[in-house]
Design a protein around this motif. Structure first.
Motif, PDB file in Angstrom:
ATOM      1  N   HIS A 147       0.879  -1.160   0.000  1.00  0.00           N
ATOM      2  CA  HIS A 147       0.000   0.000   0.000  1.00  0.00           C
ATOM      3  C   HIS A 147       0.917   1.210   0.000  1.00  0.00           C
ATOM      4  O   HIS A 147       2.135   1.077   0.105  1.00  0.00           O
ATOM      5  CB  HIS A 147      -0.888   0.029   1.247  1.00  0.00           C
ATOM      6  N   CYS A 182      -4.616   5.833  -0.464  1.00  0.00           N
ATOM      7  CA  CYS A 182      -3.663   4.753  -0.725  1.00  0.00           C
ATOM      8  C   CYS A 182      -3.243   4.913  -2.179  1.00  0.00           C
ATOM      9  O   CYS A 182      -4.081   4.990  -3.068  1.00  0.00           O
ATOM     10  CB  CYS A 182      -4.285   3.381  -0.523  1.00  0.00           C
ATOM     11  N   GLU A 184      -0.746   2.874  -3.725  1.00  0.00           N
ATOM     12  CA  GLU A 184      -0.149   1.721  -4.397  1.00  0.00           C
ATOM     13  C   GLU A 184      -1.273   0.735  -4.592  1.00  0.00           C
ATOM     14  O   GLU A 184      -1.931   0.352  -3.611  1.00  0.00           O
ATOM     15  CB  GLU A 184       0.983   1.111  -3.554  1.00  0.00           C
ATOM     16  N   TYR A 185      -1.472   0.351  -5.834  1.00  0.00           N
ATOM     17  CA  TYR A 185      -2.621  -0.488  -6.161  1.00  0.00           C
ATOM     18  C   TYR A 185      -2.656  -1.732  -5.281  1.00  0.00           C
ATOM     19  O   TYR A 185      -1.658  -2.443  -5.132  1.00  0.00           O
ATOM     20  CB  TYR A 185      -2.551  -0.891  -7.638  1.00  0.00           C
ATOM     21  N   CYS A 186      -3.824  -1.991  -4.662  1.00  0.00           N
ATOM     22  CA  CYS A 186      -3.898  -3.094  -3.704  1.00  0.00           C
ATOM     23  C   CYS A 186      -5.163  -3.917  -3.869  1.00  0.00           C
ATOM     24  O   CYS A 186      -5.582  -4.611  -2.952  1.00  0.00           O
ATOM     25  CB  CYS A 186      -3.797  -2.549  -2.283  1.00  0.00           C
ATOM     26  N   HIS A 190      -9.002  -0.542  -3.629  1.00  0.00           N
ATOM     27  CA  HIS A 190      -7.871   0.373  -3.553  1.00  0.00           C
ATOM     28  C   HIS A 190      -8.345   1.831  -3.499  1.00  0.00           C
ATOM     29  O   HIS A 190      -7.844   2.628  -2.709  1.00  0.00           O
ATOM     30  CB  HIS A 190      -6.999   0.125  -4.778  1.00  0.00           C
ATOM     31  N   MET A 193      -9.652   3.026  -0.050  1.00  0.00           N
ATOM     32  CA  MET A 193      -8.805   2.886   1.128  1.00  0.00           C
ATOM     33  C   MET A 193      -8.400   4.293   1.585  1.00  0.00           C
ATOM     34  O   MET A 193      -7.251   4.692   1.517  1.00  0.00           O
ATOM     35  CB  MET A 193      -7.581   2.043   0.775  1.00  0.00           C
TER      36      MET A 193
END
Ligand code: CU
Ligand code: CU
Lengths: 315, 561
Positions: A147, A182, A184-186, A190, A193
């Motif tokens: 993340h 967030c 960073e692709y999660c 995503h 978040m």
């Protein structure tokens, strides 16, 4: 446009100690770019208009195909701009990466798809509460995938990595609320978040910290359970109003029977809920993906009891 | 295509298009020109497919709520968009399609050094493409084209990791790249005509040469990454997966060690095309030939040392970030200077604004913006704010799409008369160029603003404050899509119905213009001697044939003004 902490067309308001520094380099590059771009395109347009062939057999007026002087002359300003940007970029970066020793520390855990901010007094919150005028240091780690912690108004971004700690720090002058993303692709949620940084005056922060401690002692279990479920991000996946989410809704769920993916039936009771929280993968509800993180070691028994009390109360 | 192509008349009756007939004669052809066209067709299809995904993504982003698709489908769409565009379109488009067709003719030879390898490379591409798209589709992979671990290694289909089959697809495609690269290197090294020393080579060849070197050197790293992923899964060795004691950030190092040089695989050939087109349509020697040639090579080598600039916020050490930032400037400066070279070439030229030139000038505009915004991202403190926002999305689309697509169309319109022996319609080509140019800027410029304002990338939903930018961007995407379709339509129409093209419609002096349009099957009866590629005044326009001829062959009256 340059020396202002208000939002501009390009940049959000400057709310941290790093922001002015980043923006100054940004605007330096911005104006260098605008000027050189306009100059180049203007020259290009001028040449095209002026040297347009009138007759197809017109020869070019010159066949000069190199000029060391000219080539060196235009390399110099490019290098100069690059060198300035590089130098200040590095300086700014180093200061972003070097938290002062006396910073107030908050531990951060990221997981799909919520943030948990842990305070020294044991309190865990879904939003980041901090005092104004004090440097704050975040020590971050992830429970599952990558993340990234990003507050545009602070110009602060740091990836949060499973299995190691990363750090970020900043000092905010004005109390207020700021957006956390967030970056960073999660996975699925995503883009949801999200959380807030809530900056209090130093006094208010102390008060807040005292008020959130010991909710289990101070509040009735249903209310404490609700607070816990909000703070720990359960409600990012589970709804309490019957809406469909990543996980099953809790509305009217207590005491009913559900089908598990392995074909067996389970009644929603204390043991089942407890097991679902501690070892979510051990009993997957049919039709749902096995994505719930485990909360083993993160929720105490008393907290789980409060959560159960709250789930019971959602009719 | 074959049936129609057979009717094309040429100054010579026997052309590569009608030399042999029937579908089979294309499928098993060893002719570099036919292979080039087959590559062109497949990469164009990939562009359209990737474009459809892009439009779906942009349409969903019209508003923050659900418009077309769910979270998960959206995430699959942008993953497919990225992977298809990068691996199936941008990387092979210019080198494999235009390069294959033009490179041997530019060298005055009959074919590339290894014609069979060339055909193999095409079929490996096809297999890899089918493998990649089906495995991505079947595994509903939603990791983004970057496949970052541990997210990617946790996404599973059955007992298989979804990322492994997709990485396998990319790996197969990599072989195709390597084969093409080796072929071009060998051809350029050993088959240059008499009189063509390294510094008499057309700049397009320099660009393709540098690209080939990168392809051959970088692609194996991808294979190593795949092997490590396999070992991790098969033997439970912790390499990338923190649950096994691995390091997820290590994957990023591997990934960018390949993918950053791949960025230059995408843009160097485009620069080569632009250098040819600008010179020809200015009727003037390209300014700073040596600099452009050498900087292609320099970019190819230094390009290997800057991968860490994708990881400034990943937690890599301060020192590493500083070094990567510095090296990034080292590659950025020569690229910036190329823009000056092209502009200076215009100075005191004799400029004609045919469609290829318009595409080339648009390229300069877009590439300049792409390059300048790259400076922001290479600067450490600023990158911390901009990383993984729409600013980055806009930046790389300006470089890769603005760059490659504009150069692709510049190149296609430039060489189309050579490909098919037919001229295109200037009006269609120019209107299409205008639409692509406007559509492109409307789509991506607002993304710089919202990115600076903090809008993160790969977001399915977003805060209201970003909505106006998203909406402008979506409108632009449709204009862009329409422009690209129109540009293709102009080309297809020309190939089918265009008026007959002269051998040398533009007055360019590289060797490919000295054979007929379309070229005969074996290009030349015997290898010609090299020309001075940029001596435009060795040619004059001949009214009668509507094309350019050598001064010494010109009819006495058709003369210079
Ligand atoms: Cu995320
Ligand atoms: Cu890169």
């Amino acid at each position: 446009m340059w020396f202002t902490s208000d939002p501009t067309f390009w940049m959000p308001a400057q709310a941290s100690n790093h922001a002015a520094l980043v923006d100054n380099i940004y605007y330096f590059l911005y104006w260098a770019s605008v000027i050189s771009f306009v100059a180049c395109m203007f020259a290009g347009a001028l040449f095209v208009l002026k040297y347009r062939a009138k007759n197809i057999n017109d020869k070019a007026l010159s066949q000069v195909d190199h000029s060391t002087t000219l080539e060196l002359t235009w390399t110099l300003p490019v290098f100069a701009v690059a060198a300035v940007a590089f130098y200040f970029g590095v300086m700014g970066f180093v200061s972003m990466k070097t938290p002062p020793d006396d910073a107030y520390e908050v531990n951060v855990t990221a997981y799909k798809w919520a943030w948990a901010f842990n305070y020294a007094n044991g309190h865990t919150d879904g939003n980041l509460h901090i005092p104004a005028g004090v440097p704050v240091k975040l020590t971050m780690s992830s429970d599952d995938v990558l993340h990234s912690f990003y507050v545009p108004a602070f110009r602060v971004k740091q990836d949060v990595v499973p299995g190691r700690y990363t750090q970020a720090w900043f000092e905010v002058t004005e109390p207020g609320e700021y957006q956390i993303f967030c970056t960073e692709y999660c996975g699925t949620k995503h883009s949801e978040m999200l959380a807030k940084v809530i900056v209090h005056t130093e006094d208010d922060f102390k008060k807040w910290l005292d008020s959130v401690g010991n909710i289990l002692d101070r509040l009735p279990p249903e209310e404490a359970g609700k607070m816990l479920m909000t703070q720990r991000g359960c409600l990012a996946c589970h709804s309490i109003d019957g809406a469909k989410g990543v996980g099953p809704t809790f509305k009217g769920s207590w005491g009913t029977t559900r089908k598990l993916a392995d074909g067996s039936d389970q009644v929603m009771d204390e043991n089942y809920v407890r097991q679902s929280i501690m070892e979510p993968q051990s009993q997957i509800v049919a039709g749902f993906p096995p994505v719930m993180p485990t909360f083993k070691g993160k929720l105490e028994d008393r907290e789980i009891t409060a959560i159960i009390a709250f789930i019971k109360s959602i009719k | 295509m074959t049936a129609d192509a057979a009717h094309i008349v040429s100054s010579r009756d026997d052309t590569y298009l009608n030399h042999t007939k029937g579908l089979l004669s294309w499928v098993v052809t060893l002719d570099h020109k036919r292979i080039g066209l087959m590559y062109l067709l497949s990469t164009a299809l990939a562009l359209c497919l990737g474009g459809v995904f892009a439009l779906l993504v942009r349409t969903e982003l019209w508003g923050p709520e659900e418009n077309l698709m769910s979270h998960d489908v959206y995430n699959q769409m942008f993953t497919l968009h990225g992977a298809v565009m990068v691996f199936l379109f941008i990387i092979p488009s210019i080198p494999a399609a235009i390069g294959n067709f033009i490179l041997p003719i530019m060298l005055g030879v009959k074919d590339v050094a290894f014609p069979r390898l060339n055909l193999a490379s095409f079929y490996i591409y096809v297999v890899g493409a089918i493998f990649l798209v089906t495995s991505m589709y079947l595994s509903a992979i939603d990791t983004g084209w970057t496949f970052y671990t541990p997210y990617s290694s946790s996404a599973q289909v059955g007992s298989q990791s979804a990322v492994m089959s997709s990485a396998m697809g990319v790996f197969i495609l990599g072989f195709s790249s390597i084969f093409t690269g080796i072929n071009f290197i060998a051809t350029i090294n050993t088959m240059r005509p008499k009189g063509m020393g390294w510094f008499n080579m057309p700049l397009f060849l320099w660009a393709v040469y540098a690209t080939s070197i990168i392809q051959v050197l970088a692609t194996p790293v991808l294979a190593i990454t795949l092997l490590l992923l396999t070992v991790e899964r098969a033997f439970g060795l912790g390499i990338f997966d923190p649950a096994l004691g691995g390091d997820p950030v290590l994957f990023q190092h591997f990934f960018w060690f390949y993918s950053h040089p791949a960025v230059y695989i995408m843009v160097l050939p485009a620069m080569g095309v632009i250098s040819e087109v600008i010179g020809t349509f200015s009727r003037k020697r390209i300014f700073g030939y040596k600099f452009i040639a050498m900087s292609s090579l320099a970019i190819a080598f230094i390009g290997f040392l800057v991968w860490g600039h994708h990881m400034f916020t990943s937690g890599q050490s301060k020192l590493a970030s500083m070094v990567f930032s510095g090296l990034t400037y080292l590659v950025a400066v020569p690229s910036a200077i190329k823009v000056f070279n092209w502009l200076t070439t215009l100075y005191k030229g004799s400029i004609r604004l045919n469609a290829p030139m318009l595409y080339a000038l648009s390229f300069i505009w877009l590439f300049a913006i792409g390059g300048l915004t790259g400076m922001f991202l290479g600067t450490l403190a600023v990158d911390v704010h901009l990383h993984d926002t729409y600013f980055v999305v806009a930046h790389f689309h300006y470089v890769m799409v603005g760059g490659t697509v504009m150069a692709l169309f510049a190149g296609l319109y430039y060489w189309w008369p050579k490909f098919f022996g037919r001229m295109y319609n200037e009006t269609i080509a120019k209107v299409a160029c205008l639409l692509v140019f406007i559509g492109f800027n409307v789509t991506f410029f607002p993304q710089f603003v919202m990115g600076s304002q903090g809008m993160p990338r790969r977001y399915y939903t977003y805060l209201e404050q970003y909505q106006p930018f998203h909406q402008i961007s979506t409108v632009g995407a449709y204009i862009l899509g329409f422009g690209i379709l129109m540009a293709f339509a102009g080309l297809i129409l020309a190939a089918l119905k265009g008026p007959k093209a002269p051998d040398n419609p533009w007055g360019a002096n590289t060797l490919e213009w000295h054979t007929s349009s379309p070229p005969p099957f074996d290009n030349y009866a015997s290898q010609p001697e090299a020309t001075d590629p940029y001596d435009y005044h060795a040619l004059v326009f001949d009214e009668k044939i509507g094309g350019w001829v050598k001064v010494e062959d010109a009819p006495a009256t058709g003369g210079e003004a």
